[in-house]
Design an enzyme around this catalytic site. Structure first.
Site, PDB file in Angstrom:
ATOM      1  N   ILE A 165      31.297  42.100  31.910  1.00  0.00           N
ATOM      2  CA  ILE A 165      32.697  42.349  31.593  1.00  0.00           C
ATOM      3  C   ILE A 165      32.970  43.833  31.313  1.00  0.00           C
ATOM      4  O   ILE A 165      32.456  44.406  30.333  1.00  0.00           O
ATOM      5  CB  ILE A 165      33.171  41.460  30.412  1.00  0.00           C
ATOM      6  N   GLU A 252      44.351  44.553  42.127  1.00  0.00           N
ATOM      7  CA  GLU A 252      43.019  44.985  41.691  1.00  0.00           C
ATOM      8  C   GLU A 252      42.205  45.468  42.891  1.00  0.00           C
ATOM      9  O   GLU A 252      41.481  46.454  42.833  1.00  0.00           O
ATOM     10  CB  GLU A 252      42.298  43.821  40.993  1.00  0.00           C
TER      11      GLU A 252
END
Ligand SMILES: Cc1cc2nc3c(=O)[nH]c(=O)nc-3n(C[C@H](O)[C@H](O)[C@H](O)COP(=O)(O)OP(=O)(O)OC[C@H]3O[C@@H](n4cnc5c(N)ncnc54)[C@H](O)[C@@H]3O)c2cc1C
Length: 387
Positions: A165, A252
């Site tokens: 992450i 993205e």
């Protein structure tokens, strides 16, 4: 920094406020990031203070609507942020993700309460955003995620582990992808806006030791019986997670392509300067036809990439960028970025393998562009669906 390509600035980007913003970013990154880059690479994380400074300078979430405390910009402002940051190699600061991935989820799907409370804190840097999709056993195949969010009183209990992450060492606002109905695939998936300060049961793993993007605090996250209120659900009802992800992923993916173009520009700047300086067999190596041909190929690839990201950006701005075209940009530009940067390392000879040369860091940092944001193989699957 001189632009090594001759691609004219497109009309959609040629605006005074965007130019001023672009210069402000460049000045900020040169002043605040460049002098600390080595220290942050060694630490595996940027100073928390950088987020507050970025907020004060007006660089965080520039496209946040004014009614929620933002500057009311759009993709143009995100675009110049990604371009300036990637040309300077400051990708370790996860502000690009915070700005143009996490922010839009909140103003597109959040409740009015969430938007008014959370967005101003993202703009100031008090809240740092992350998105937790990937798990140790599920990356490309998001249907296979195991994290669950089960109704409990007037909230949900979240259980699961996430990995890889971005901003994971710092983020205190995490969009968590979880199954609200484990018997269903896509339809059983929901997104939760999890604010982690003082949150019982939430734990960060160690910062992951990566090949590149060393100053990016990529981490594992653990949710052990974490309770969140029902209002943490993003959107009006459960089961919307995949639709929300599919709607936001094109931006993205385009972001990754823009960053690829920025890196290629910097690689060309560094390499052209190097081959004019470095001599072999009594002359600068730029005099060899091979050097000229290789750099001609690199410049051509970077130029095509920039023209295509301009095309995709214009379509994103007018709402017509589809999943398949954004996937083309992500896969093709990141592949080409790796070819160009690798060729530029070669033209540096042994010095290209030395960490003190910027091209070496670009080479290490570039590889992951083909993996994250959906692997390039997954991009081809998405493109193939349009055939
Ligand atoms: C530096 C870094 C930052 C990241 N940041 C984040 C983040 O912020 N949030 C987040 O949620 N995730 C993040 N990720 C995770 C990233 O998105 C995943 O690594 C990526 O989606 C691939 O998943 P995986 O690693 O599980 O690989 P896998 O899915 O196991 O894939 C392994 C290989 O199999 C191939 N493959 C898989 N399925 C198919 C198929 N159907 N057809 C053909 N080939 C296939 C893949 O292309 C790949 O080559 C990050 C990763 C890295 C390295």
């Amino acid at each position: 920094m001189q632009d090594p390509l001759n691609v004219p600035k497109p009309a959609w980007l040629d605006r005074e406020d965007v130019n001023i913003f672009s210069e402000a970013i460049a000045g900020f990154l040169d002043k605040e990031c460049a002098p600390n880059a080595e220290r942050w690479e060694a630490a595996g994380i940027v100073d928390r203070e950088l987020w507050y400074k970025g907020g004060e300078a007006g660089l965080l979430v520039p496209s946040c609507p004014e009614e929620y405390g933002g500057a009311g910009g759009d993709w143009r402002h995100d675009y110049v942020f990604h371009m300036q940051a990637s040309m300077r190699g400051t990708g370790g600061w996860g502000a690009s993700l915070h700005n143009s991935i996490i922010g839009p989820y909140i103003w597109h799907y959040g409740s009015e309460e969430q938007k008014h409370r959370i967005l101003p804190q993202m703009v100031s840097g008090e809240l740092v955003g992350a998105i937790a999709m990937s798990e140790p056993g599920a990356g490309s195949d998001l249907q296979a995620i195991k994290t669950t969010a089960v109704k409990d009183g007037n909230g949900y209990r979240i259980n699961g582990a996430k990995t890889f992450i971005t901003n994971g060492g710092t983020a205190n606002l995490i969009i968590v992808v979880a199954k609200t109905d484990a018997s269903k695939g896509y339809d059983g998936t929901s997104l939760f806006l999890v604010e982690t300060d003082g949150l019982e049961g939430f734990r960060r793993g160690k910062l992951l030791d990566k090949v590149g993007l060393k100053s990016q605090d990529t981490a594992e996250l653990f949710f052990d019986n974490v309770w969140v209120p029902a209002s943490a659900l993003l959107g009006p009802e459960e089961g919307q997670g995949f639709i929300q992800l599919m709607q936001q992923l094109p931006q993205e993916r385009l972001q990754i392509a823009v960053q690829g173009v920025g890196v290629m520009k910097r690689a060309l700047i560094e390499t052209i300067a190097y081959v004019k300086e470095r001599e072999a067999f009594g002359r600068p190596i730029i005099k060899f036809q091979n050097t000229q041909f290789k750099l001609a190929e690199c410049k051509t690839k970077a130029t095509l990439a920039e023209v295509f990201v301009h095309h995709c950006s214009e379509r994103l701005l007018n709402g017509t960028l589809d999943v398949s075209t954004a996937s083309m940009a992500k896969y093709w530009v990141s592949d080409v970025q790796n070819e160009v940067v690798d060729e530029c390392v070669q033209l540096h000879g042994g010095y290209g393998f030395m960490n003190e040369y910027p091209i070496a860091k670009m080479w290490r940092d570039s590889r992951v562009q083909r993996i994250y944001g959906g692997t390039n193989e997954i991009m081809k699957l998405l493109i193939a669906r349009s055939l």
